[in-house]
Motif scaffolding. Structure first.
Motif, PDB file in Angstrom:
ATOM      1  N   ARG A  29       0.836  -1.210   0.000  1.00 53.35           N
ATOM      2  CA  ARG A  29       0.000   0.000   0.000  1.00 53.35           C
ATOM      3  C   ARG A  29       0.864   1.252   0.000  1.00 53.35           C
ATOM      4  O   ARG A  29       0.543   2.233  -0.674  1.00 53.35           O
ATOM      5  CB  ARG A  29      -0.935  -0.005   1.209  1.00 53.35           C
ATOM      6  CG  ARG A  29      -2.046  -1.052   1.084  1.00 53.35           C
ATOM      7  CD  ARG A  29      -2.970  -0.975   2.243  1.00 53.35           C
ATOM      8  NE  ARG A  29      -2.228  -1.298   3.465  1.00 53.35           N
ATOM      9  CZ  ARG A  29      -2.730  -1.952   4.488  1.00 53.35           C
ATOM     10  NH1 ARG A  29      -3.966  -2.340   4.487  1.00 53.35           N
ATOM     11  NH2 ARG A  29      -1.996  -2.219   5.541  1.00 53.35           N
ATOM     12  N   THR A  30       1.955   1.226   0.739  1.00 55.97           N
ATOM     13  CA  THR A  30       2.849   2.389   0.776  1.00 55.97           C
ATOM     14  C   THR A  30       3.497   2.607  -0.581  1.00 55.97           C
ATOM     15  O   THR A  30       3.602   3.742  -1.047  1.00 55.97           O
ATOM     16  CB  THR A  30       3.928   2.197   1.857  1.00 55.97           C
ATOM     17  OG1 THR A  30       3.283   1.995   3.112  1.00 55.97           O
ATOM     18  CG2 THR A  30       4.844   3.396   1.942  1.00 55.97           C
ATOM     19  N   ILE A  31       3.934   1.522  -1.228  1.00 57.20           N
ATOM     20  CA  ILE A  31       4.548   1.640  -2.553  1.00 57.20           C
ATOM     21  C   ILE A  31       3.542   2.230  -3.535  1.00 57.20           C
ATOM     22  O   ILE A  31       3.876   3.127  -4.314  1.00 57.20           O
ATOM     23  CB  ILE A  31       5.065   0.269  -3.036  1.00 57.20           C
ATOM     24  CG1 ILE A  31       6.273  -0.164  -2.191  1.00 57.20           C
ATOM     25  CG2 ILE A  31       5.428   0.305  -4.508  1.00 57.20           C
ATOM     26  CD1 ILE A  31       6.711  -1.593  -2.435  1.00 57.20           C
ATOM     27  N   ALA A  32       2.312   1.758  -3.495  1.00 61.89           N
ATOM     28  CA  ALA A  32       1.277   2.290  -4.392  1.00 61.89           C
ATOM     29  C   ALA A  32       1.035   3.763  -4.114  1.00 61.89           C
ATOM     30  O   ALA A  32       0.877   4.572  -5.039  1.00 61.89           O
ATOM     31  CB  ALA A  32      -0.008   1.488  -4.232  1.00 61.89           C
ATOM     32  N   SER A  33       1.034   4.135  -2.830  1.00 62.90           N
ATOM     33  CA  SER A  33       0.818   5.535  -2.462  1.00 62.90           C
ATOM     34  C   SER A  33       1.960   6.415  -2.956  1.00 62.90           C
ATOM     35  O   SER A  33       1.735   7.515  -3.474  1.00 62.90           O
ATOM     36  CB  SER A  33       0.678   5.650  -0.941  1.00 62.90           C
ATOM     37  OG  SER A  33       0.571   6.988  -0.559  1.00 62.90           O
ATOM     38  N   VAL A  34       3.190   5.945  -2.821  1.00 60.46           N
ATOM     39  CA  VAL A  34       4.347   6.713  -3.286  1.00 60.46           C
ATOM     40  C   VAL A  34       4.306   6.860  -4.807  1.00 60.46           C
ATOM     41  O   VAL A  34       4.565   7.943  -5.340  1.00 60.46           O
ATOM     42  CB  VAL A  34       5.672   6.057  -2.822  1.00 60.46           C
ATOM     43  CG1 VAL A  34       6.865   6.662  -3.525  1.00 60.46           C
ATOM     44  CG2 VAL A  34       5.819   6.181  -1.311  1.00 60.46           C
TER      45      VAL A  34
END
Length: 133
Positions: free
Chosen positions: A115-120
């Motif tokens: 989720r963090t990678i997608a957000s970044v």
């Protein structure tokens, strides 16, 4: 370097001094963070050791209770039968816990913060889009 008031210093000198002070401040903050983390690490290590000790004591306590259950069952059946019944019950419980644990580990894999990678990536795309306007 001049001994006069700061207003009389050239801009280049003021920028140099500011750069040195910011560098010193960052180094001091990093040193403070290292000391704080070392202190917290020490407490975490002691806590982990105490938890480990508690686990060992609990293991002995559990073993004593298992022995007591075997001795209690041995009053109504042969001792070997009592030990076999308790052993089977413990193995079934271990199998159930193992299956539940495997399920939890499977849900955690792969260990990437998706989720963090997608957000970044979304943030990067938004910045690129605004830069092209």
């Amino acid at each position: 370097m001049s001994n006069g008031p700061k207003e009389s210093l050239p801009t280049g000198e003021l920028i140099r001094q500011m750069s040195e002070q910011v560098s010193r401040l960052i180094r001091d903050e990093l040193q403070l963070a290292k000391l704080e983390l070392a202190e917290k690490g020490k407490h975490a290590g002691i806590g982990a050791g105490l938890f480990g000790g508690a686990g060992v004591v609990a293991l002995f306590g559990g073993g004593s209770i298992v022995a007591a259950v075997i001795l209690l069952l041995a009053r109504v059946m042969p001792a070997w039968g009592a030990a076999a019944v308790v052993g089977v019950v413990l193995l079934v419980l271990a199998a159930i816990l193992g299956v539940l644990g495997k399920r939890q580990v499977t849900e955690a894999a792969p260990p990437t913060p998706e989720r963090t990678i997608a957000s970044v990536k979304h943030d990067i795309d938004a910045v690129k889009e605004r830069a092209h306007r």
